[in-house]
Design an enzyme around this catalytic site. Structure first.
Site, PDB file in Angstrom:
ATOM      1  N   GLU A 302     -22.523  10.459 -50.403  1.00 20.11           N
ATOM      2  CA  GLU A 302     -22.722  10.920 -49.043  1.00 20.11           C
ATOM      3  C   GLU A 302     -24.258  11.328 -48.690  1.00 20.11           C
ATOM      4  OE1 GLU A 302     -18.405  11.886 -47.600  1.00 20.11           O
ATOM      5  OE2 GLU A 302     -19.645  13.866 -48.552  1.00 20.11           O
TER       6      GLU A 302
HETATM    7  C1  TNX Z   1     -15.635  12.896 -49.214  1.00 21.24           C
HETATM    8  S1  TNX Z   1     -15.324  12.458 -52.090  1.00 21.24           S
HETATM    9  C2  TNX Z   1     -16.663  13.972 -49.892  1.00 21.24           C
HETATM   10  C3  TNX Z   1     -16.358  15.206 -50.164  1.00 21.24           C
HETATM   11  C4  TNX Z   1     -15.371  15.716 -48.827  1.00 21.24           C
HETATM   12  C5  TNX Z   1     -14.033  15.127 -49.018  1.00 21.24           C
HETATM   13  C6  TNX Z   1     -13.017  15.533 -48.280  1.00 21.24           C
HETATM   14  C7  TNX Z   1     -16.856  12.698 -51.928  1.00 21.24           C
HETATM   15  C8  TNX Z   1     -17.574  12.109 -53.058  1.00 21.24           C
HETATM   16  N1  TNX Z   1     -17.358  13.204 -50.790  1.00 21.24           N
HETATM   17  O1  TNX Z   1     -17.630  15.907 -49.859  1.00 21.24           O
HETATM   18  O2  TNX Z   1     -15.117  17.226 -49.324  1.00 21.24           O
HETATM   19  O3  TNX Z   1     -14.607  13.565 -48.666  1.00 21.24           O
HETATM   20  O4  TNX Z   1     -11.999  14.695 -48.318  1.00 21.24           O
END
Ligand code: TNX
Length: 494
Positions: A302
């Site tokens: 992300e």
């Molecule tokens: C996605 S999974 C994210 C996290 C969040 C989560 C909440 C991932 C690699 N990144 O930063 O906490 O969704 O479900």
């Protein structure tokens, strides 16, 4: 003594279970655990004796023995047989003897988890009726990732998590130790990380962090129970806690404000700042130094505010730092868009993303760890009425967490590229161990079976009937859990 009228309810389902006729093995004061003398076996013997003492209310002793020494009536004999696969085990209960034989101490731990599940309350103690179990996992990596950054869960909570994992034969505890909201591991080379960013958490809730001593003690506790810890420091995004502690990591040179919201994707490292590479080298060096296991996780997810080229440079810097410290790299699926060394472990999570880079990475030698958001994200709500949790990947009822197949989830993966399965639990909305357990149970048992038992032997109705027998066990352990309406929890345990 009549055989019990209720069936065994083993989770995860073993390869072969044969119940046999005869009187049960009863745990008494003369029950003795016998085990070899290697350090791992000694520690296992002590744990087994403790567990048997606890369930039976008597004191079960340990006897260390030479390989050749025969077993005696009343023994719970644990034996390593180097000709078996490391995690394969056999459990044999006869009237006056229990034998667990496995390819390694980790395999013995799995056998002991099964022994625990075949014991039933009996005349004030516990007894196991004659049975032969022959078992082996389909996947080597059976993990749970816990986000201790959004809300902090400390050593006492994580010991409870480790015990639960070990009961379901899960063997990797992945700890998400840093994020925008907090930094959870004190590191000698960068003391301001924990000092300045350890105390914060989502919503202004209390934070916390592990000293290196506490962390090492947790790692040892987990290791003794067959669970390896994989630490994650998430870069190059999800780094506000680092930027708040060290202003040299921002273009202005000024530290950022602390962050206690739950947005993602806004914070980032900068490849061109002179402080960045030394930071990565120091941090991953320190993390590797407190990690006896083979793997360190670099995050990589992300990063919404960076060009591809800079992202790839930062992933390479972090990966090089991990490898220079002697560890293998794990990263979230986004790292598959960058050039990777063969053997890198890529963790699949976002089912909305184009899987093409993942397939290409696997073809080029990456190993895949499957954590599909819509199945294995145990912070998702069970249904619209669930008070805790998020919904971005949908609702995940127990059956959703159970009915999926990791090796065919992403079409086109080369045979053998999937090394395992990992559940995750993110803690934006979870503040206490009860919150955490309410989201994990019963779904963790479902994911554990997906990771252990091959597809041909998984069946929802059968699982639902078996897992129903585990509610009383969770109650006895004081664990909060969600009574999914998909299961009839009213079982007679005989
Ligand atoms: C996605 S999974 C994210 C996290 C969040 C989560 C909440 C991932 C690699 N990144 O930063 O906490 O969704 O479900």
């Amino acid at each position: 003594m009549p055989a019990p009228s209720t069936p065994l309810r083993l989770v995860p389902a073993p390869r072969l279970v044969e119940e046999r006729a005869g009187a049960p093995f009863v745990v008494t004061a003369s029950t003795t655990v016998t085990v070899g003398t290697s350090p791992a076996e000694v520690s296992l013997g002590v744990l087994a004796a403790e567990a048997l003492s606890r369930v039976s209310g008597t004191t079960v002793e340990v006897r260390y023995r030479d390989v050749a020494e025969p077993t005696q009536p009343g023994d719970v004999a644990l034996r390593v047989d180097g000709s078996m696969a490391a995690e394969a085990y056999r459990l044999d209960v006869v009237t006056d003897l229990v034998e667990v034989v496995a390819g390694s101490p980790d395999g013995l731990m799995c056998g002991l988890a099964t022994l625990h599940q075949v014991l039933r309350p009996h005349e004030g103690t516990f007894a196991a009726w004659p049975v032969h179990v022959d078992d082996e996992p389909v996947h080597a990596w059976r993990g749970l990732s816990v986000d201790v950054a959004r809300h902090f869960f400390g050593p006492d909570d994580l010991r409870v998590v480790v015990q639960l994992m070990s009961a379901y034969k899960m063997n990797v505890l992945h700890l998400h130790l840093s994020d925008d909201q907090g930094w959870r591991l004190d590191l000698p080379s960068r003391p301001e990380l924990a000092a300045r960013s350890g105390g914060t958490a989502v919503d202004g809730d209390p934070g916390g962090w592990f000293t290196t001593e506490e962390f090492s003690a947790l790692v040892a506790y987990a290791q003794a129970r067959g669970v390896r810890v994989v630490p994650e420091i998430d870069v190059p995004g999800h780094v506000n806690a680092a930027l708040h502690a060290y202003g040299e990591l921002t273009p202005s040179g000024e530290p950022t404000e602390a962050y206690t919201g739950i947005e993602v994707g806004f914070s980032r490292l900068h490849a061109d700042l002179p402080a960045t590479e030394p930071f990565l080298r120091d941090v991953f060096g320190d993390v590797a130094a407190v990690t006896p296991g083979e793997y360190v996780h670099i995050g990589g997810d992300e990063v919404l505010t960076m060009e591809r080229e800079e992202y790839a440079r930062l992933v390479a810097m972090a990966s090089d730092a991990v490898r220079a410290a002697g560890k293998q790299v794990v990263g979230w699926q986004e790292i598959a868009t960058t050039p990777l060394e063969p053997g890198t472990v890529v963790q699949y999570w976002d089912t909305r993303m184009d899987p093409a880079p993942l397939v290409a990475a696997a073809k080029a030698g990456a190993r895949l760890l499957m954590s599909p958001g819509s199945r294995a994200y145990l912070d998702m709500k069970y249904d619209a009425d669930t008070a805790l949790g998020l919904e971005w990947a949908g609702h995940i009822e127990l059956r959703d967490a159970y009915e999926w197949e990791p090796t065919t989830l992403v079409p086109g993966l080369p045979e053998g590229s999937v090394i395992g399965v990992e559940a995750t639990v993110w803690t934006e909305t979870l503040r206490s161990i009860d919150d955490l357990m309410t989201m994990l149970l019963p779904r963790l048992a479902a994911v554990a079976e997906v990771a252990w038992t091959p597809k041909e032997r998984r069946d929802w109705d059968d699982f639902a009937a078996r897992v129903a027998g585990h509610g009383p066990y969770w109650d006895a352990e004081g664990l909060a859990w969600y009574p999914s309406p998909q299961v009839d929890w009213h079982v007679d345990l005989g």
